[in-house]
Design an enzyme around this catalytic site. Sequence first.
Site, mmCIF file in Angstrom:
data_model
loop_
_atom_site.group_PDB
_atom_site.id
_atom_site.type_symbol
_atom_site.label_atom_id
_atom_site.label_comp_id
_atom_site.label_asym_id
_atom_site.label_seq_id
_atom_site.Cartn_x
_atom_site.Cartn_y
_atom_site.Cartn_z
ATOM 1 C CB CYS A 1 -50.583 50.177 -72.923
ATOM 2 S SG CYS A 1 -51.716 49.741 -71.619
ATOM 3 C CB CYS B 1 -53.585 46.848 -72.568
ATOM 4 S SG CYS B 1 -51.826 46.742 -72.743
ATOM 5 C CE LYS C 1 -55.547 42.873 -74.566
ATOM 6 N NZ LYS C 1 -54.156 42.814 -74.971
ATOM 7 C CE1 TYR D 1 -51.081 41.026 -77.011
ATOM 8 C CE2 TYR D 1 -48.880 40.240 -77.530
ATOM 9 C CZ TYR D 1 -49.719 41.236 -77.070
ATOM 10 O OH TYR D 1 -49.201 42.434 -76.670
ATOM 11 C CD GLU E 1 -55.092 39.988 -76.881
ATOM 12 O OE1 GLU E 1 -54.720 39.612 -75.762
ATOM 13 O OE2 GLU E 1 -54.762 41.103 -77.357
ATOM 14 C CG HIS F 1 -66.756 25.228 -53.501
ATOM 15 N ND1 HIS F 1 -66.344 24.629 -54.679
ATOM 16 C CD2 HIS F 1 -67.998 24.758 -53.262
ATOM 17 C CE1 HIS F 1 -67.299 23.815 -55.094
ATOM 18 N NE2 HIS F 1 -68.305 23.875 -54.262
ATOM 19 C CD GLU G 1 -63.285 25.233 -56.098
ATOM 20 O OE1 GLU G 1 -63.093 24.778 -54.968
ATOM 21 O OE2 GLU G 1 -64.421 25.445 -56.564
#
Lengths: 492, 648
Positions: B209, B214, B217, B350, B354, B622, B627
């Site tokens: 990681c 992670c 990346k 992935y 990525e 908002h 939302e």
Amino acid sequence: WEWAGRQDYNLLVIGGGSGGLACAKEAAQLGMKVAVVDYVEPSPRGTRWGLGGTCVNVGCIPKKLIHQAALLGGMIRDAPHYGWDVAQPVLHDWRKMAEAVQNYVKSLNWGHRVQLQDRKVKYFNIKASFVNEHTICGVTKGGKETLLSAEHIVIATGGRPRYPTHIEGALEYGITSDDIFWLKESPGKTLVVGASYVALECAGFLTGLGLDTTVMMRSIPLRGFDQQMSSLVTAYMASQGTRFLKHCTPSRVQKLPDGQLQVTWEDLTSGKENMGTFSTVLWAIGRIPETRSLNLENAGINTNPNSQKILVDAQEATSVPHIYAIGDVAEGRPELTPTAIMAGKLLARRLYGQSLDVMDYSNVPTTVFTPLEYGCVGLSEEEAMARHGEEHVEVYHAYYKPLEFTVAERDASQCYIKMVCLRKPPQLVLGLHFLGPNAGEVTQGFALGIKCGASYEQVMRTVGIHPTCAEEVAKLRISKRSGLDPTVTGCG
Amino acid sequence: MGCGKSKERRAAARPQSEAHGRGGRGRDSSAKVHPPSPPLPEHPAGSTNARVLDPRARLRACIDSHPVVILSKSTCERCAEVKKLFKSMCVPYFLLELDQAEDAGGLERALSELTSETDVPVVFVKRRKIGGHGPTLKAYQEGTLQKLLKMNGSEGLPESYDYDLIIVGGGSGGLAAAKEAAKYDKKILVLDFVTPTPHGTRWGLGGTCVNVGCIPKKLMHQAALLGQAVQDSRNYGWKIEETVKHDWDKMTEAVQNYIGSLNWGYRVALRERKVTYENAYGQFVGPHRIKATNNKGKEKIYTAEKFLIATGERPRYLGIPGDKEFCISSDDLFSLPYCPGKTLVVGASYVALECAGFLAGIGLDVTVMVRSILLRGFDQDMANKIGEHMEEHGVKFIKQFIPIKVEQIEAGTPGRLRVVAQSTSGGETIEGEYNTVLLAIGRDACTRKLGLETVGVKINDKTGKIPVTDEEQTNVPYIYAIGDILEGKLELTPVAIQAGRLLAQRLYAGSNIKCDYENVPTTVFTPLEYGACGLSEEKAVEKFGEENIEVYHSYFWPLEWTIPSRDNNKCYAKIICNIKDNERVVGFHVLGPNAGEVTQGFAAALKCGLTKMQLDSTIGIHPVCAEVFTTLSVTKRSGGSILQAGCG
């Protein structure tokens, strides 16, 4: 006067903002004959706009877009750290931004017109006032009068910024949030008066666009919000260059021969008078409901004499049973677009759709789009303490550093999360407060969690998404009571 | 992580019979060696003098004359497990295989008469019946078995260990477990060793990681997003020059500096918590015994009461000519000392998408070669939308081809490579020239060179993954495993961290909370980010039946994208509800900016049993992307339009 058989419409909505339009469209979809009347009284500076109300024209939409412009300024400064060859400093062109924002808003105005047409809602650009409890009189810009009557009437006229008319020069020379988004030229060096979220948001983006910006506040920032969070919000703004004049109140605005504005103010702490020169003075000291020109007394509608807002019950009904009020104009309601929209929809469904659902105004999430965004839902720490007693409340908190800040060498001193819980297991979550990038995106899902009755334990059992800021919420382990250092170090 | 290809296999697997009972006699070791125990290999009973006795007397004699007795059948799985348990504890035992002994029927009758047990195994320790498989394992887990054995003066169990817990692998999971266990005053050793990649890349403490996953990346993804931001900023009035160039070296240096600080931070954190750390490769050499080999080849032997395997995974190679010589993997990319130039990314994981995404985002010419589908295991509707978006943003896709040969045309930084690929459907071959070929075809668990066979830890032969109980226990009770190496579990940093922390709490703090692998949210940081929690649409259909699920969906246009007027109707929100369970939300999917930030809170809500009605009655914030989930009204079944016009 006999009203039976004489109404023109099933439903008449006064005010074409978020709440009114939502209610009108929903009622039309349920087969009703609906009319919306909307009229924008120009601001004292002469600013006017189209259909859609505050949010679309002079609120959320332009504010978030200009906030985004300011954030992009920060990203441009980050970019070289990430290998992009961008010569600094990069200057900003207000005119270009304003034009883009205004064009987008105009496209939304048009979209609202089309939507009403599509749903066969009749739209009148007239200023309405009550004739009696079923009839309103509308006056066009040219002075032509129209009488409209309806079985049900919904008042959704919202509010407008308040001017401190007692201050000499305030009305003549000051502007408000009704004007700032429609300025064709940069406001230049600006004094923002007030400590509302509108004041801080405007000051934040003006600073972010490179303008010399000062906020003058009489007492505390963001009244009604969690005060620890509020002070972090202003601390971050100060670190980004916004000046703050605290415990100060303006007494006079004068125009100098070169067109600059000379503001005189009193420092409430020292009692001394000070002066400063600005290109623009923006009042953001609060909003007043648009009820005065409605002749509410003709229909017998009660208001709160202090706030001038319309008194409503849980069904949004006013003192006159077939007249309703929603949104910012109604007493005791949160002044937020999504609450007005939902209240409007639910009202239409109750009136015409056999629904019984009433609006739940508890745990409404919101976000303040200051340079460091602040998202919250539920109770502030102060409210929780007041309601449940300090010994029954546990507050978990963390100072964290967004991953993106590291390489960009940004200061994260104010990136902070706080979860307010009941102390007794399973520690029901009462409030969540998040200060950091994308606070709105982070807060929305947790708002739902709180709605579902999430406990601290459940949130802790949620696995984080790595690497995000939101994961820090699921990793809040330090309680305030423990006195331990809440600074997150490293990953994991 | 401390695993992968070791230079040579120093500890060959020894035969099983030798694996128990023997201490590490005569090893050059600075570590403490516990007293050797007498070898006592198992041998089936039924010796010559037994013939004269009746079955009951035989059984009694056997129970009376040995400290530990296991009554067993040679074909019984549960018996084998019990045997393995005693082996793992280095406790010699007397074994009576009822089915192989003389007068098997008589012995079985005698067993039930003497003990009221009708099934094997039955375990006796110093004439006391422990019971069958279940009670024995329970006694072991509760420690009563060990206590009893010690009271007997059993020679097999070491008096004391060097450590309470030895953790093999200093990645997210291992370190989390170490730090948590240290809170309870346990003596802990972390062994971490990074075997260099074929390209020669190595890194510091912290695992995948932090070093090659992670963290780098997401930072490079952020670099690509900033490229887009710079483009957007012109529309927002920022006066920026037309073309902005990107400097790979500057970016990687910044990223690597940050990683260096994290590596250092982990070292400090371990030291502060008094966890011992060794930069050495760990391999089991016997029960409770591990050999640690450092990069100079120096070996040490350590013993521990418990072990945790958290060695993670490393990228897989294709096994074609030129792959290890000329290709790189994600292990190399983030610290590549030169810009990779025109890049072929092989794979559709992935990791592949990525990497392809951010490389294209910083302005490189990128092609992705895909054998079959994108993002296997993820919702395919979402996966295809990600692919389409990447294609629209200049990433080229070559579908249904696999490389069969990589040749170097010219050496350099980067050099030039020729890739020959073959169609998966037929014999058609194509050729392409690239500066860099990045393999991202999958990852393999680092479990095959840990000496697991020596201590009898079962792995899945095909995948190398380790099956564990819901308490992360392997088949060898004192050995636990967490993280990417687990069979059937998720390969995610926060999952490993959670599992590690909770395991340490269960082992040392009396907790009984298990890691919950359900509804774990995740995010793929492709240019258009993808956040998900719960079931994919395919899985939901499979689980509940198509007629029992309702899918609500909508496109949305982030407000921020309106001004630059880009990518309308690309962002997408989808929830999957179980109609029969009150429209409970069983799957959450979002494609858009800040998908990770959006998904996290919804994951918490899913944990609380979120229903569609609750979603509908929640008020939106908002104007944010998230939302959209409070206003989903169009079902997929209805075929209604979900294209976005305006707002409201």
